[in-house]
Each structure stands twice: as C-alpha cells, then as structure tokens.
Design an enzyme around this catalytic site. Sequence first.
Site, PDB file in Angstrom:
ATOM      1  N   SER A  60      94.327  72.987  47.654  1.00  0.00           N
ATOM      2  CA  SER A  60      95.055  74.065  46.850  1.00  0.00           C
ATOM      3  C   SER A  60      95.428  73.160  45.606  1.00  0.00           C
ATOM      4  CB  SER A  60      96.093  74.644  47.148  1.00  0.00           C
ATOM      5  OG  SER A  60      95.680  75.795  48.051  1.00  0.00           O
ATOM      6  N   GLY A 302     103.733  68.739  40.423  1.00  0.00           N
ATOM      7  CA  GLY A 302     102.796  68.572  41.217  1.00  0.00           C
ATOM      8  C   GLY A 302     102.005  69.662  41.788  1.00  0.00           C
ATOM      9  N   HIS A 303     101.323  69.334  43.211  1.00  0.00           N
ATOM     10  CA  HIS A 303     100.922  70.737  43.853  1.00  0.00           C
ATOM     11  C   HIS A 303     100.464  70.014  45.115  1.00  0.00           C
ATOM     12  CE1 HIS A 303      98.830  74.562  44.762  1.00  0.00           C
ATOM     13  NE2 HIS A 303      99.304  74.775  43.628  1.00  0.00           N
ATOM     14  N   ASP A 304     100.473  70.573  46.174  1.00  0.00           N
ATOM     15  CA  ASP A 304     100.026  70.428  47.568  1.00  0.00           C
ATOM     16  C   ASP A 304      98.777  71.320  47.812  1.00  0.00           C
ATOM     17  OD1 ASP A 304     102.444  69.466  47.820  1.00  0.00           O
ATOM     18  OD2 ASP A 304     103.379  70.728  49.141  1.00  0.00           O
ATOM     19  N   GLY A 305      98.090  70.743  49.027  1.00  0.00           N
ATOM     20  CA  GLY A 305      96.904  71.224  49.284  1.00  0.00           C
ATOM     21  C   GLY A 305      96.319  71.119  50.760  1.00  0.00           C
ATOM     22  N   SER A 307      93.341  72.121  53.893  1.00  0.00           N
ATOM     23  CA  SER A 307      92.054  72.961  54.044  1.00  0.00           C
ATOM     24  C   SER A 307      91.976  72.802  55.518  1.00  0.00           C
ATOM     25  CB  SER A 307      91.040  71.884  53.252  1.00  0.00           C
ATOM     26  OG  SER A 307      89.736  72.499  53.197  1.00  0.00           O
ATOM     27  N   GLY A 309      91.703  71.111  58.456  1.00  0.00           N
ATOM     28  CA  GLY A 309      92.095  69.886  58.817  1.00  0.00           C
ATOM     29  C   GLY A 309      92.280  68.861  58.133  1.00  0.00           C
TER      30      GLY A 309
END
Length: 463
Positions: A60, A302-305, A307, A309
């Site tokens: 993300s 900021g941002h986290d992501g 997917s 695994g």
Amino acid sequence: MSLTQIDLEKKLAELIDQHRVPGAQLAVLDGDTITEVAAGVLSIRTGSPVTTDALFLPGSIGKLYTATLVLMLVDEGLIDLDRPVRSYLPDFEVRDTHARDTVTVRDLLRHTSGFDGDVFIDTGRGDDALPRYLDAIRDLPQIAAPGSIWSYSNSGFSILGRLVEVVGDTVFETALRDRLLAPLGLQQSVVFAEDAIPHPLSVGHEPDPEDPDSHVVSNPWGLYRSCGPMGASLVASAGDVLRFALLHLDGGVAADGTQLLSEELVAAAQVPQVSLVDDTVLGEAWGLGWILDHFGDVAVIGHDGNSLGQNAFMRLAPEQRFGFCLQTNVESALAMYRELADWLFSQRLGVSLRQDPAALPTRVVDDPDRYVGTYRREGVSFEISATGDGSLVAGLHVTHAAAEMQSMPPMDDLPLVPVERSDSFLLRVPIADSDLLAVFFNPDDATAAPTYLHFGGRAHQRI
C-alpha cells in the site's frame, strides 16, 4: 549523530535475526544522501541473498503513487478534489445512492468515503481490469455517511485508479510508468510481475501451518491487476521508494529539475484532513494520501504496505530531511519496524515514535455490556464477548479474498487488554507480531454506547 552504512548493516542483520524475518532491505535518507543496505535471503526456498537492488512488494505504499497521479491531474485543472467522483465516472455505483452521488475525490484520498473497503476481486489481466472492478463493486455496502469517519479503503484507491484512466485517457500502469517512474529515473521500479523477472526478486513468506514458528513461501506471489492502484502494481527497491518520496520533499521537483507537481499541492497533501482514533497503529491523522504523525516534536509523514507475505514501512521527517523505507518478506514485521524506527529517529533526531497507551493492571472492565456485540465490515466480523470474570474477548472471522489466499489460523477468544484511554484496548491477533490498538467509539456521541470498533485502520459497524 550520523549513521554509517556499517551501522545500518549491523542493525538490520540483528533485527531480522531477532524477529525471525527471512530477508529485508533498508534505505535511509539523511540530507541529500540515500544509504541502502540489505540482509537475509529473498526466498527460503532458493537461499538467494537480498541485495540493495532487489525488488520487493511495497504494497500500500503504492497508494502514494496513485495519490500523486491524481494530484498531478488536479494540478492540470482536470480534476477538482471537492467534486463528486461520479461527475468524472458516470458509471460509478455503490449500494447507497447518497454516497454514490456525493463522495468526492478528496474523500477517497483521505479514506472518508464511508463505504467498505477491502474488496479484492480478480477481474482479469486485461486493460479493462479497473472498469470491470468498478462494475463488480456496484453493491459495495456503506458503513458510515460520507465524510463522517475515517476508515481505510483499498477499494477507494482502485476507484481513484480508474479516475486516472478516464481523466488521463490512459491505463493505470501506463500512467504510473510514464508520469512517475520514468521521469523520476526509477530503475528498480516496475509495474508487472513479468517486468520484475530480470531483477533479483523477493517472494513472500507466511507461517507454516504445520509449524507456526517456521515459514513457507507464499503462494500466490501478488494480488490481482484490479488491485493495482491499491498498491499491488508497484514492485520496487526500498531505495527507489525513497527516491519517489523525494518528489514530495522537494516541492514536486524531480532530480533532473522537472516540476512534476506544484509546490502548493505537495504542501496541501501533507495537511491533516482527518484525525485517526487508533492513532498508534498508523499515525495521528491522514492527509491526501499520506499518514501524518509526530515522533516527539518532529512532524513525520509516511505509509505502510502489506502484500501477500511481504510487509513494508516508510517514515520521513520532511523538515529534517531524514527518514527510511524498510521492506521485508514476511507478512507481519510491525515489531521490527517499531524497533527500527525508534532506533533510527532516536539516534539521529533524539525522538521516539508514538507509543501505545499503557495497559491497565487488570483486564476486568467496569461495564462489559457496553462493548459486547457483533461488529462487521465487508469480509471481516468481530464478535466481542464478556467472560465470567468481567473481562472481554474477541473472535475474529475473516472471509475476504485476500485472506483466502493466505493460511489463516483460528482467531477465537482473543483477550482485549484495557489501556489508559477510555474505550480502548490492546488486541493481539495470531497473524500479527504486535499488539494493535482497538478503539470502540460513537462518532455522534462519545458518551453513548459505541457504534463502531476501529481496528487495523478499519471501522467495523456494530450490528
């Protein structure tokens, strides 16, 4: 105190060993210098080492690229943030007709559309993936009135991706490559799995169902093309993620001096749009695409992501021109991120990241019936129950498509630990490596019975 490449290599190697992460990649920005380090393996199946030019799934974090494409069209006068989405996408439909007609572009960028957001649908590999996705979510249910609460929405960003296509007369991946990746000179960033084949490439890892202390390689590797604007399209190195972020630290100017985005819109994207109730999970507020927070007195974006695994994190202090991107190939690395962020920012800027409220000495709740009930959103249901001693437990049932791609353990009778904040608890779910803040709230009357449970960045409506 400055941090050397040796310092960063040593710390990253220590952290992946401590947190049992197969491999990780770290890029640190300090002034005008980006230092990249790597540790571990890209895959436990092959044993190939992680290199700084390897590609991971930032997940993300890719939403920031989608938001930037939208803001570029705003800059060109082709999109008005406060016009309804339907004025650009006449075929846009959701179950609630009021939401359909009133949800704005700004609402989607700041996650205040009020409709359920984790709908992952395979609509094929063709250039029509996004229009077919929009057709498939015509019955997307509403959990709150538009603009009334914040709740993270993946679906909202696929709608924004379709907006980019229609207004820009293109397909999303072409816009991403031609308008951002190429002008920014991002050589370790691609948009399709087949584009990633020539590069060293990380695969995801998840707990082995037969031995939860070990990992197996995730299968499948990535999400559907319809999820591209949610962040599924982007495959990149941590260094390239920071090189993209520099666009937002340098007033919209690329490294070659090209003005890709106006300084005014860059600044506007970092202005708080809405406050978050579970403010230690992500941050204290949301901008136009950005997480907004403070570590001590230092403003951070900021941002986290996530997917399949893989788990990535990015935090930047624009004024101090310092920050980092961490990419890992394990499904939950929150504890590792928190330890790393605290170390980096305390070493360099003398501040620490935001902490969870302290747990109370007892789990007994004065009025457990205030919280007991079922809280639901599309594909996720929480059942909150009281035990005989007056404490609370949660049962979590996840059915959306992304969960079906992963091996989900049973999630029953999970303790809710009261903290030093009203209507708030710490909750550990088996698929996470850290406690997360769960907040019960009523947006219309804070003293009344809660009508929502906020957890993991999403609002779940009391049924």
